[in-house]
Design a protein around this motif. Structure first.
Motif, mmCIF file in Angstrom:
data_model
loop_
_atom_site.group_PDB
_atom_site.id
_atom_site.type_symbol
_atom_site.label_atom_id
_atom_site.label_comp_id
_atom_site.label_asym_id
_atom_site.label_seq_id
_atom_site.Cartn_x
_atom_site.Cartn_y
_atom_site.Cartn_z
ATOM 1 N N MET A 286 -4.005 -10.411 -13.932
ATOM 2 C CA MET A 286 -4.031 -9.107 -13.143
ATOM 3 C C MET A 286 -4.375 -8.017 -14.087
ATOM 4 O O MET A 286 -4.949 -7.327 -14.014
ATOM 5 C CB MET A 286 -2.447 -8.481 -12.622
ATOM 6 N N ARG A 287 -4.151 -8.124 -15.546
ATOM 7 C CA ARG A 287 -4.559 -7.199 -16.466
ATOM 8 C C ARG A 287 -6.159 -7.532 -16.726
ATOM 9 O O ARG A 287 -6.972 -6.534 -17.186
ATOM 10 C CB ARG A 287 -3.766 -7.200 -17.725
ATOM 11 N N ARG A 288 -6.667 -8.476 -16.673
ATOM 12 C CA ARG A 288 -8.128 -9.005 -17.142
ATOM 13 C C ARG A 288 -9.069 -8.701 -16.189
ATOM 14 O O ARG A 288 -10.118 -8.232 -16.403
ATOM 15 C CB ARG A 288 -8.181 -10.622 -17.072
ATOM 16 N N SER A 289 -8.656 -8.645 -14.795
ATOM 17 C CA SER A 289 -9.554 -8.160 -13.644
ATOM 18 C C SER A 289 -8.937 -7.226 -12.642
ATOM 19 O O SER A 289 -7.907 -7.648 -12.579
ATOM 20 C CB SER A 289 -10.256 -9.437 -12.966
ATOM 21 N N ALA A 290 -9.656 -6.606 -12.079
ATOM 22 C CA ALA A 290 -9.096 -5.937 -10.798
ATOM 23 C C ALA A 290 -9.242 -6.800 -9.529
ATOM 24 O O ALA A 290 -10.050 -7.668 -9.399
ATOM 25 C CB ALA A 290 -10.039 -4.779 -10.548
ATOM 26 N N ARG A 291 -8.046 -6.691 -8.687
ATOM 27 C CA ARG A 291 -7.921 -7.505 -7.623
ATOM 28 C C ARG A 291 -7.704 -6.631 -6.355
ATOM 29 O O ARG A 291 -6.865 -5.892 -6.335
ATOM 30 C CB ARG A 291 -6.548 -8.473 -7.846
ATOM 31 N N LEU A 292 -8.493 -6.849 -5.380
ATOM 32 C CA LEU A 292 -8.311 -6.251 -4.193
ATOM 33 C C LEU A 292 -7.896 -7.195 -3.027
ATOM 34 O O LEU A 292 -8.606 -8.200 -2.897
ATOM 35 C CB LEU A 292 -9.749 -5.487 -3.891
ATOM 36 N N VAL A 293 -7.012 -6.775 -2.483
ATOM 37 C CA VAL A 293 -6.673 -7.598 -0.886
ATOM 38 C C VAL A 293 -6.890 -6.770 0.154
ATOM 39 O O VAL A 293 -6.536 -5.462 0.373
ATOM 40 C CB VAL A 293 -5.120 -7.931 -1.239
ATOM 41 N N ALA A 294 -7.341 -7.458 1.244
ATOM 42 C CA ALA A 294 -7.733 -6.927 2.470
ATOM 43 C C ALA A 294 -6.564 -7.048 3.358
ATOM 44 O O ALA A 294 -6.158 -8.294 3.349
ATOM 45 C CB ALA A 294 -8.937 -7.269 2.901
ATOM 46 N N GLU A 295 -5.989 -6.485 3.949
ATOM 47 C CA GLU A 295 -5.015 -6.412 4.981
ATOM 48 C C GLU A 295 -5.101 -6.039 6.240
ATOM 49 O O GLU A 295 -5.915 -5.156 6.335
ATOM 50 C CB GLU A 295 -3.708 -5.700 4.518
ATOM 51 N N ARG A 296 -4.730 -6.782 7.211
ATOM 52 C CA ARG A 296 -4.668 -6.002 8.742
ATOM 53 C C ARG A 296 -3.539 -6.533 9.383
ATOM 54 O O ARG A 296 -2.788 -7.584 9.210
ATOM 55 C CB ARG A 296 -5.851 -7.232 9.460
ATOM 56 N N ALA A 297 -3.031 -5.390 9.867
ATOM 57 C CA ALA A 297 -1.488 -5.475 10.673
ATOM 58 C C ALA A 297 -0.320 -5.773 9.502
ATOM 59 O O ALA A 297 0.480 -6.589 9.790
ATOM 60 C CB ALA A 297 -1.607 -6.355 12.011
ATOM 61 N N GLY A 298 -0.592 -5.453 8.250
ATOM 62 C CA GLY A 298 0.335 -5.738 7.198
ATOM 63 C C GLY A 298 0.367 -7.347 6.548
ATOM 64 O O GLY A 298 0.978 -7.470 5.820
ATOM 65 N N GLY A 299 -0.756 -8.099 7.034
ATOM 66 C CA GLY A 299 -0.688 -9.442 6.500
ATOM 67 C C GLY A 299 -2.242 -9.330 5.475
ATOM 68 O O GLY A 299 -3.085 -8.947 6.253
ATOM 69 N N ALA A 300 -2.087 -10.046 4.492
ATOM 70 C CA ALA A 300 -3.249 -10.391 3.808
ATOM 71 C C ALA A 300 -4.322 -11.141 4.625
ATOM 72 O O ALA A 300 -3.902 -12.322 4.907
ATOM 73 C CB ALA A 300 -2.809 -11.053 2.456
ATOM 74 N N VAL A 301 -5.636 -10.939 4.494
ATOM 75 C CA VAL A 301 -6.619 -11.672 5.434
ATOM 76 C C VAL A 301 -7.835 -11.999 4.261
ATOM 77 O O VAL A 301 -8.680 -12.460 4.910
ATOM 78 C CB VAL A 301 -7.170 -10.910 6.599
ATOM 79 N N GLY A 302 -7.750 -11.459 2.982
ATOM 80 C CA GLY A 302 -8.782 -11.582 2.094
ATOM 81 C C GLY A 302 -8.610 -10.900 0.791
ATOM 82 O O GLY A 302 -7.542 -10.331 0.551
ATOM 83 N N VAL A 303 -9.480 -11.512 -0.097
ATOM 84 C CA VAL A 303 -9.178 -11.170 -1.605
ATOM 85 C C VAL A 303 -10.579 -11.138 -2.267
ATOM 86 O O VAL A 303 -11.235 -11.917 -1.876
ATOM 87 C CB VAL A 303 -8.252 -11.960 -2.251
#
Length: 176
Positions: free
Chosen positions: A51-68
């Motif tokens: 988590m410190r080495r790179s930025a992580r982005l998570v896509a969510e729809r209706a409160g659930g993760a659908v992509g990263v």
């Protein structure tokens, strides 16, 4: 269809990242150089380090993760001006619904904020769908090639560096 939101993950969100990353490895093992068994065994310290080495982005729809997607510094670049987009994954049920586009746009915005002049995305030379997607997002092919980390029929044996210029400089220069 419910709106897609993208949330940046900090170090304390390591469990959220772990969950979506393991889902990606289970669903698309051929798309990643790592294995599910290997990454399931990682301890909290290793996940926090990631988590410190790179930025992580998570896509969510209706409160659930659908992509990263992850945004880091391009390996081999002469300075930190080259960002790298990697680990892009979208849940099969959300594919074709704009999740990947939203993640890439947010990744490019983040890279711009970090002062990076361009974003590198390595794509399998035989993966026509991925090459077309990257091209449609504004990435341009370069002369840089490298062997695939995992050879698959869909991706081929090598991958190509595609570059998205950021900010005012729209020239696709890359120095690796």
């Amino acid at each position: 269809m419910t709106e897609i939101t993208v949330r940046p993950l900090g170090e304390d969100d390591w469990q959220d990242y772990r969950s979506v990353r393991l889902a990606a490895l289970r669903e698309s093992p051929e798309a990643f150089a790592a294995s599910i068994d290997e990454e399931e065994a990682y301890d909290e310290d290793l996940w926090r380090d990631r988590m410190r080495r790179s930025a992580r982005l998570v896509a969510e729809r209706a409160g659930g993760a659908v992509g990263v997607v992850s945004i880091g510094t391009a390996k081999g670049s002469e300075d930190a001006s080259a960002g790298e987009l990697f680990g892009l994954w979208v849940h099969p049920e959300a594919r074709g619904s704009g999740v990947a586009t939203t993640l890439v746009k947010e990744g490019a915005r983040l890279a711009t904020e970090r002062g990076q002049s361009h974003l590198v995305y390595w794509v399998g030379t035989e993966n026509g769908r991925a090459v077309a997607f990257a091209s449609g997002m504004g990435f341009r092919p370069t002369d840089y090639r490298r062997p695939m980390g995992v050879v698959s029929e869909e991706d081929g044996e090598e991958e190509i560096a595609m570059v998205l210029p950021l900010g005012d400089d729209r020239s696709p220069t890359l120095h690796l």
